[in-house]
Scaffold this motif. Sequence first.
Motif: not given
Length: 299
Positions: A43-46, A126-127, A53-54, A20-23
Amino acid sequence: MSDTRPQGQPDEAMLDLLIKQVTEGLSPAEQRALDVMDTKMASTYLLDLELAAAAVTLAGTGSDQPLPDTLAARISRQAAEHFASESKVANLAAARATAAEKTRVEQSAQSAGPRRVSSAGAYGWLAAAASLVLAIFGWQRSPSVAPVAALIPPPVIVAPPTKAVTPPTPAEERAALLAKSDTLKIPLGATKDPAAAGVTGDVVWDAASQRGYLHFAGLSPNDPAVHQYQIWIFDAGRDKRYPVDGGVFDVPANTSEVVIPIRAALMVHKPAAFAVTVEKPGGVVVSGREHVVALGATS
């Protein structure tokens, strides 16, 4: 219930918040909830999710070049390894499978009402999409594949046609010698030989370059198979019985005026006189001077 997720991977709640933070972005309460979780793991997964996403966004700028068979096979092989080991490195086969599953779920949701897709599934999609995009981008930028510019042949530069250089004629070279102040010019007169009737002319000689030219008018044409004209240079420093051979020449039929280059066989130190004789074809080493048709002296 015991935690059955693989060691070192986030739980469902953390993945929900990270995705949710990314999207979409987090509310203050959600941000506080994420802050109390494992900070290093989050932090690693973020970072992985942001890169994914990029990469998916960049897919909109992709190329229309077909994916090579070898690359497609390699990504398909790695797909099986990904799902067997739960690795985060996805590939083309995983992306295709996950995308198909996502489409199926969305279609089911439209017909059966709202349905929540697990955050782990969203993360895997996503990955997988990111790995697919990066794999394609990596193939396009691989140094083993020639860039498009290298496939375009260089332009052919056609040089403008150069004007053919025409060598100067004997008459032009004679005129150039006459333009020099130190060039020697001697008149040539006819002798009493019957072949010399009506002959007039001159000789120009440049001692520095050992070059000279005979200029004749009225000299009878000859048959080279019968006889030729031969030039002789009398050098004041040599025995007059043995003048320097200046070469043989012919006078073509229907020619009233000729300019003949002199080709001295030896160095001429001080020219005293020039003569032209009639000799056998090819000339002679020593002339008997029976047929002298032109003669000129320096003094």
